[in-house]
Design an enzyme around this catalytic site. Structure first.
Site, PDB file in Angstrom:
ATOM      1  N   ASP A  12       0.804  -1.209  -0.272  1.00  0.00           N
ATOM      2  CA  ASP A  12      -0.011  -0.040  -0.078  1.00  0.00           C
ATOM      3  C   ASP A  12       0.992   1.284  -0.052  1.00  0.00           C
ATOM      4  OD1 ASP A  12      -2.166   1.611  -0.081  1.00  0.00           O
ATOM      5  OD2 ASP A  12      -3.362   0.685   1.761  1.00  0.00           O
ATOM      6  N   GLU A  39     -10.572   7.116   4.269  1.00  0.00           N
ATOM      7  CA  GLU A  39      -9.308   6.498   5.219  1.00  0.00           C
ATOM      8  C   GLU A  39      -9.497   7.122   6.598  1.00  0.00           C
ATOM      9  OE1 GLU A  39      -5.494   5.531   3.189  1.00  0.00           O
ATOM     10  OE2 GLU A  39      -6.379   6.237   1.180  1.00  0.00           O
TER      11      GLU A  39
HETATM   12  C1  BGC Z   1      -5.038   3.036   0.405  1.00  0.00           C
HETATM   13  C2  BGC Z   1      -5.362   2.210  -0.746  1.00  0.00           C
HETATM   14  C3  BGC Z   1      -5.291   2.623  -2.261  1.00  0.00           C
HETATM   15  C4  BGC Z   1      -4.003   3.271  -2.118  1.00  0.00           C
HETATM   16  C5  BGC Z   1      -3.713   4.047  -3.609  1.00  0.00           C
HETATM   17  C6  BGC Z   1      -3.813   3.778   0.053  1.00  0.00           C
HETATM   18  O1  BGC Z   1      -3.672   4.773   0.893  1.00  0.00           O
HETATM   19  O2  BGC Z   1      -5.145   2.425   1.529  1.00  0.00           O
HETATM   20  O3  BGC Z   1      -6.713   1.333  -0.405  1.00  0.00           O
HETATM   21  O4  BGC Z   1      -5.606   1.739  -3.180  1.00  0.00           O
HETATM   22  O5  BGC Z   1      -3.614   4.151  -1.166  1.00  0.00           O
HETATM   23  O6  BGC Z   1      -4.607   5.169  -3.723  1.00  0.00           O
HETATM   24  C1  BGC Z   2      -4.191   7.794  -0.564  1.00  0.00           C
HETATM   25  C2  BGC Z   2      -3.969   8.242  -1.950  1.00  0.00           C
HETATM   26  C3  BGC Z   2      -4.025   9.918  -1.919  1.00  0.00           C
HETATM   27  C4  BGC Z   2      -2.938  10.318  -0.880  1.00  0.00           C
HETATM   28  C5  BGC Z   2      -3.195  11.776  -0.613  1.00  0.00           C
HETATM   29  C6  BGC Z   2      -2.966   8.389   0.101  1.00  0.00           C
HETATM   30  O1  BGC Z   2      -3.016   7.725   1.417  1.00  0.00           O
HETATM   31  O2  BGC Z   2      -4.589   6.397  -0.420  1.00  0.00           O
HETATM   32  O3  BGC Z   2      -4.827   7.871  -3.121  1.00  0.00           O
HETATM   33  O4  BGC Z   2      -3.872  10.293  -3.154  1.00  0.00           O
HETATM   34  O5  BGC Z   2      -3.118   9.620   0.288  1.00  0.00           O
HETATM   35  O6  BGC Z   2      -2.220  12.336  -0.926  1.00  0.00           O
END
Ligand code: BGC
Ligand code: BGC
Length: 833
Positions: free
Chosen positions: A329, A525
């Protein structure tokens, strides 16, 4: 091409996928070492359709021509916000992703589809260039298509998984997968980061809405259908094309099992629960041929999953026979002890095949290369990873002429996809209360439509909608969508009735009934984590609206938008009917399909949705799951009324069962108020700095004017009392500190922006921003939290998140201080030495 015998090919494949496996486990015979799984206890499965002799031979042949550097590059994924197509010439990475906040090249998040197509093509073209000493290998482009191709304007946005769970319709899930794949491929991506196969157990978790259900049975029945929908039939030989994409089962494992529902936290549970509850979706997804699995940020029994060899290599690749590749991730590897964003041999050695290194890909590449050369990462481990990645690329059809598929017309937001989404909305609605059978509403009635969510497709869509957090969207950003209000209006007008939209519920002519659409506003998130399940704790604005209508004698139908069940007893009491609508997405018309009858009162569609998450009786029932011993929900798993029922919900107790107060780590000062537990403190308390309440940006008393008289050094400090806050996840997600301010008199000496953590003050230089700001004008400053890390701050133990100070004269008015997730325009400030 070198000709290999069939058995030699299979042997090579087996060697790569299995033998590298489970060496060096420290699990003792009793298996009681914390965080070490015993694979033989887990269910067995086997990937279908991935390992085929001919395909393996092609992989072997290709790998024989690749340099070590090229192999390592295949195992790294960068984010399009931090890498250019040209970079791929020196660093031929295996994959790119578009993070939730990462727009296509030269554009913004609300760019037209063509910008996404151009982006995919630009990266792919460089990856396929013929250059001496380079094996052209197409880049694999991943994106979070978690409820449709949700990053792209014009896409069909399906209900989030929390709503789909209520449909109990696996066949519908398959069709949603198919439509999502088509729309995703049509704008150039090859890979959807879904399905999320979490089984959320604590509804405070900010990602509960990404899970189908608290019940492993529902997750188990949906998992293979979404995989088949996105990828096609596993067993079919040959490769995927024609609008199919690779899927990613995530987040392995027990992302929804963390203590207190803390995102990226620790699942401190027995292995048995890990297996029985949290792994349910994985074996069927693997049997359905899922090509990738994403590791969870979280840990199990204190061990970060990204570094857990027993889980990734022992269970997933060994016992569960997973033959695709494992992706990390977003900088998830950096959380493994001893690792950084740019270096993590432990994650590779645990079995992660591709590391998601959004902005850290270059450093990671260099360090990984050195670690393979030094033997810290075995060459065989890298070969296994590359074999798996190339296997997926071949299976996906990336090397074939019939792919790519992008640019195909009339796919994005296609009427047949919207029809599926609308059906999903209808089937996901759960009727919790219908006293006096207020529903369905006669089509010739006079209907007042109210509430903040009524005419707001963004609110109905939740997080992961055009932007990562799903915030900042207008209805015009969803050109193929329909708000819930628009759907209601169309249905009522068709049947000869009248609708009036008044968000605040005021009306001139008394309506026959009011439909009030309200609920959670978008989040993603960790931004969605809660402390309790109380809806609008301490600020029951929506309740006030319902009560006003009720006391005016208007029957009230509540349509509640939320990513999880919340404690809403007062709102239930103030409503005659109450519909849990979850996060329905862009096809708001599905709500009207069920709520609005014809003029004679005959419903077009009945409710069929059944709770896939138990509804709490008190705000303290945060862990409430079907099958648990002390199971006392308000509405049980499986509950859901329909129009045949003559059921009355009696008045419910209105004590929430918890002390008020949210978990506020990110809002310090908004709308003229400091939000608990935060307060302003002046240091020193008098003499140098004075603060007064002023009107700001047209709002009465929304600002604070700060006047430094230059007679000494003083600061405005945000203080919060007893406990410290941990902003590491927010820092990793690239959040910034946002300040809305107006310089009324320029500084005469350096101005500092500081935070205090672990007893230590970290100071950044704010002088040039304030110096250059035009006097008397409101401005917004976004300072990346990463600036504090660069300046040496420990983001884990913050005592005071913000302080502004100077030794000179300055007049500054502020009206907002909070964290912000949209990185657009955010800057880094230099440290003050
Ligand atoms: C998330 C994932 C996501 C990835 C890409 C991560 O922060 O936990 O679910 O696929 O970012 O955006
Ligand atoms: C998310 C990404 C997002 C980024 C923000 C990550 O945790 O999953 O998809 O673009 O944070 O900068």
């Amino acid at each position: 091409m070198q000709i290999l015998s069939r058995s030699a090919v299979l042997l090579a494949a087996m060697h790569a996928t299995i033998v590298v496996g489970f060496i060096g486990s420290t699990a003792n015979a009793a298996g009681n070492e914390r965080g070490i799984a015993q694979p033989q206890r887990w269910p067995q499965a086997h990937s279908q359709g991935l390992v085929e002799p001919q395909r393996e031979a092609r992989v072997t042949e290709m790998m024989a021509r690749m340099s070590l550097e090229e192999k390592i590059a295949q195992t790294i994924q960068g984010d399009i916000g931090s890498i250019t197509p040209e970079d791929l010439r020196s660093y031929p990475l295996g994959s790119i992703l578009a993070g939730g906040s990462s727009p296509p090249l030269n554009s913004d998040e609300r760019a037209p589809a063509q910008a996404w197509i151009d982006t995919a093509r630009a990266f792919r073209a460089v990856s396929l260039e013929a250059r001496p000493g380079h094996v052209p290998i197409p880049i694999m482009f991943g994106i979070d298509s978690v409820h449709g191709n949700n990053n792209v304007v014009g896409a069909t946005l399906f209900p989030h998984n929390v709503g789909l769970g209520a449909t109990r319709d696996p066949q519908l899930i398959f069709r949603i997968g198919r439509a999502t794949a088509a729309e995703t491929a049509a704008t150039g991506a090859d890979w959807a980061f879904g399905p999320t196969l979490t089984t959320p157990q604590d509804d405070r978790w900010g990602r509960a809405f990404e899970g189908y259900s608290e019940s492993p049975d529902v997750v188990r029945s949906f998992a293979p259908q979404m995989v088949r929908g996105l990828q096609g039939e596993a067993a079919s030989s040959g490769s995927l094309q024609n609008g199919l994409v690779a899927a990613s089962a995530k987040h392995f494992v027990a992302d929804g099992g963390t203590t207190q529902g803390i995102d990226q936290g620790d699942a401190d549970i027995a292995e048995d629960a890990l297996i029985r509850i949290h792994s349910a979706g994985y074996p069927p997804a693997i049997e359905a041929g899922v090509m990738t699995v994403m590791v969870s940020y979280s840990s199990w029994q204190g061990v970060k999953n990204h570094g857990n060899r027993s889980l990734i290599t022992g269970v997933l690749k060994g016992r569960m026979g997973f033959e695709g590749f494992v992706v990390g991730d977003w900088n998830g590897h950096a959380q493994v002890p001893g690792c950084t964003e740019e270096s993590c041999a432990a994650a590779y050695n645990a079995g992660v095949d591709m590391l998601m290194a959004p902005a850290s890909w270059k450093g990671l590449y260099k360090n990984t290369l050195a670690q393979v050369k030094s033997g810290e990462i075995p060459q065989a481990r890298i070969d296994d990873a590359v074999r798996r990645i190339l296997r997926v690329k071949f299976k996906l059809g990336l090397f074939e002429a019939a792919r790519p598929w992008e640019g195909k017309k009339n796919v994005l937001g296609a009427p047949e996809h919207r029809a599926i989404a609308r059906e999903a909305v209808r089937k996901s609605l759960v009727l919790l209360k219908n006293n006096g059978n207020v529903l369905p509403i006669k089509g010739n009635a006079r209907v007042l439509v109210a509430g903040s969510g009524a005419d707001d497709i963004g609110q109905a869509s939740g997080g992961w909608s055009l932007s990562w957090q799903g915030t900042g969207n207008k209805n015009s950003d969803f050109p193929n969508g329909e708000s819930i209000y628009a759907g209601l209006a169309a249905a009522v007008e068709r049947a000869g009735g009248k609708t009036e939209l008044q968000v605040d519920g005021h009306f001139k002519t008394k309506p026959d009934v009011a439909v009030v659409v309200f609920g959670e506003t978008p989040y993603a998130e960790m931004q969605g984590d809660l402390r309790t399940l109380e809806y609008q704790a301490g600020d029951k604005r929506d309740l006030a609206l319902l009560q006003r209508l009720k006391s005016a004698g208007v029957p009230v139908v509540s349509v509640f938008l939320s990513g999880r069940p919340l404690w809403v007893n007062p709102e239930l009491n103030a409503s005659d009917a109450f519909v849990a609508a979850w996060l329905p997405g862009s096809e708001g018309g599905g709500v009207a399909d069920v709520l609005i009858a014809d003029a004679s009162g005959k419903a077009k569609y009945d409710f069929t949705g059944k709770l896939a998450y138990s509804w709490p009786r008190s705000a303290a029932q945060t862990v409430l799951n079907v099958g648990q011993s002390d199971y006392q929900p308000l509405f049980a798993f499986g509950y859901g009324l329909n129009y045949g029922d003559r059921n009355t919900v009696a008045k419910l107790p209105e004590a929430s069962g918890v002390a008020a107060g949210d978990w506020n780590i990110d809002k310090y000062f908004v709308r003229g108020r400091t939000l608990p537990p935060w307060q302003f403190s002046l240091r020193p308390q008098s003499g140098v700095l004075a603060m007064q309440i002023v009107d700001a940006a047209g709002v009465q008393e929304a600002g604070r004017q700060l006047v430094w008289n230059g007679s000494g050094t003083a600061s405005l400090v945000v203080v919060g009392g007893a406990s410290t806050i941990d902003l590491r996840r927010q820092t990793n997600a690239d959040l910034s500190l946002l300040m809305n301010y107006r310089v009324d008199e320029k500084p005469t000496a350096p101005v500092h922006l500081a935070l205090k953590s672990a007893g230590h003050v970290t100071t950044l230089d704010l002088t040039s921003q304030l110096q250059s700001a035009p006097v008397g004008e409101w401005r917004t400053l976004k300072v990346k939290l990463a600036s504090f890390v660069d300046a040496g701050a420990d983001m884990a133990k913050i005592e005071e998140p913000v302080a502004i100070g100077t030794g000179g004269k300055l007049r500054l008015t502020i009206n907002v201080l909070r964290l912000e997730s949209d990185p657009q325009g955010a800057i880094k400030l230099p440290a003050v030495k």
